[in-house]
Design a protein around this motif. Structure first.
Motif, PDB file in Angstrom:
ATOM      1  N   ALA A   1       0.921  -1.261   0.117  1.00  0.00           N
ATOM      2  CA  ALA A   1       0.074   0.020  -0.034  1.00  0.00           C
ATOM      3  C   ALA A   1       0.823   1.467  -0.122  1.00  0.00           C
ATOM      4  O   ALA A   1       0.596   2.079  -0.738  1.00  0.00           O
ATOM      5  N   ASP A   2       2.038   1.310   0.706  1.00  0.00           N
ATOM      6  CA  ASP A   2       2.764   2.330   0.780  1.00  0.00           C
ATOM      7  C   ASP A   2       3.557   2.556  -0.473  1.00  0.00           C
ATOM      8  O   ASP A   2       3.603   3.678  -1.005  1.00  0.00           O
ATOM      9  N   THR A   3       3.985   1.260  -1.303  1.00  0.00           N
ATOM     10  CA  THR A   3       4.464   1.748  -2.546  1.00  0.00           C
ATOM     11  C   THR A   3       3.603   2.277  -3.520  1.00  0.00           C
ATOM     12  O   THR A   3       3.811   3.116  -4.192  1.00  0.00           O
ATOM     13  N   VAL A   4       2.301   1.799  -3.649  1.00  0.00           N
ATOM     14  CA  VAL A   4       1.243   2.404  -4.504  1.00  0.00           C
ATOM     15  C   VAL A   4       1.013   3.980  -4.094  1.00  0.00           C
ATOM     16  O   VAL A   4       0.943   4.742  -5.238  1.00  0.00           O
ATOM     17  N   ALA A   5       0.881   4.250  -2.994  1.00  0.00           N
ATOM     18  CA  ALA A   5       0.736   5.706  -2.582  1.00  0.00           C
ATOM     19  C   ALA A   5       1.876   6.528  -2.953  1.00  0.00           C
ATOM     20  O   ALA A   5       1.749   7.833  -3.295  1.00  0.00           O
ATOM     21  N   ILE A   6       2.998   6.080  -2.852  1.00  0.00           N
ATOM     22  CA  ILE A   6       4.168   6.865  -2.854  1.00  0.00           C
ATOM     23  C   ILE A   6       4.296   7.082  -4.554  1.00  0.00           C
ATOM     24  O   ILE A   6       4.526   8.177  -4.885  1.00  0.00           O
TER      25      ILE A   6
END
Length: 289
Positions: free
Chosen positions: A124-129
């Motif tokens: 989820a962090d990778t997608v958001a960033i």
């Protein structure tokens, strides 16, 4: 085995301490480097023996250098971010022809979090960033962190396609930990190293009659994967070291801090003034404030 950068920084720290602590009534020089001699060549396992010259003569002090470490999980968190996220950001930056500088708190997990929970959160962090980076590149506007952003993500868009080192993305992690209390971070991450230095490096020379000094390096060197914990104040560091000394009475005579600005501060005691010399005829140590 220490890296060349680590060895050079240790040399620089010892030279700086000698220089800054020397004055009209006290001269401090390096007498020898036991850690640079072949194993078994020296009775003490310390980084340096310092010759301290004062009005009452010369005395050889045993000195050991210790980095002020990051939270234990920070290194792996930074490595994970660089492996999973930075390549994706680099693709976007190269396609747009504009370099990025990215800063954030890499995601840290509590010990009781499951592997699946961690994988889902990292994804989820990778997608958001990457979405934030794509939007910043498309608009040409920097991305600043929202109030509720746990990562405190900042993305700066540059007018040039590459940084000076040839990279498209410069990653500058923020130092932090699962515990927001800096004193607790230092207590958890520095105290075990201090106790080990007191027990394994400094106890033997103190028992042999050499005063001892622990030198804490809060700056580190450029070759480190992540920076040292530069947020801790001298007072916080002193408090944690004093807690450790309670478990090793009579071992440490002085503690010196080298700050991120290379300022030398005597946190505990003073080099040249032994705190634990025995009082003649009493069998007790002399306590010097």
């Amino acid at each position: 085995m220490p890296t060349l950068d680590a060895l050079a920084r240790e040399d620089a720290v010892l030279a700086l301490v000698c220089q800054e602590l020397s004055r009209a009534d006290r001269g401090v020089t390096i007498d020898s480097r036991p850690d640079r001699q072949p194993p078994g060549q020296h009775p003490f396992d310390v980084d340096a023996l310092l010759r301290v010259r004062g009005s009452d003569g010369d005395r050889v002090w045993a000195a050991d250098v210790c980095l002020l470490p990051l939270p234990q999980e920070m290194t792996s968190a930074v490595a994970s971010f660089e492996e999973r996220v930075v390549p994706e950001l680099a693709k976007l930056a190269e396609q747009a022809g504009r370099a990025l500088t990215v800063s954030c708190h890499p995601r840290l997990f509590s010990p009781d979090s499951t592997r699946n929970d961690r994988k889902r959160q990292v994804a989820a962090d990778t997608v958001a960033i990457t979405q934030a980076a794509a939007q910043a590149l498309a608009s040409g506007q920097d991305h600043l962190p929202a109030f509720d952003d746990e990562l405190r993500l900042q993305i700066f868009v540059h007018d040039y396609p590459k940084h000076a080192d040839g990279s498209a993305v410069a990653f500058m992690p923020f130092v932090g930990g699962t515990d927001p209390d800096i004193a607790n971070q230092v207590r958890r991450d520095l105290a075990p190293h201090v106790r080990e230095k007191l027990d394994k490096q400094l106890r033997a020379p103190r028992q042999a009659g050499h005063p001892t000094v622990l030198i804490l390096d809060q700056k580190g060197h450029g070759g480190m994967a992540v920076p040292t914990n530069f947020l801790a104040s001298p007072a916080t560091i002193r408090g944690v070291v004093e807690e450790c000394l309670a478990d090793f009475p009579g071992v440490l005579d002085a503690c010196v801090l080298v700050t991120p600005e290379d300022q030398v501060i005597e946190l505990i005691g003073a080099v040249g003034v032994p705190r634990h010399d025995p009082v003649p005829g009493s069998g007790r140590s002399r306590q010097v404030p």
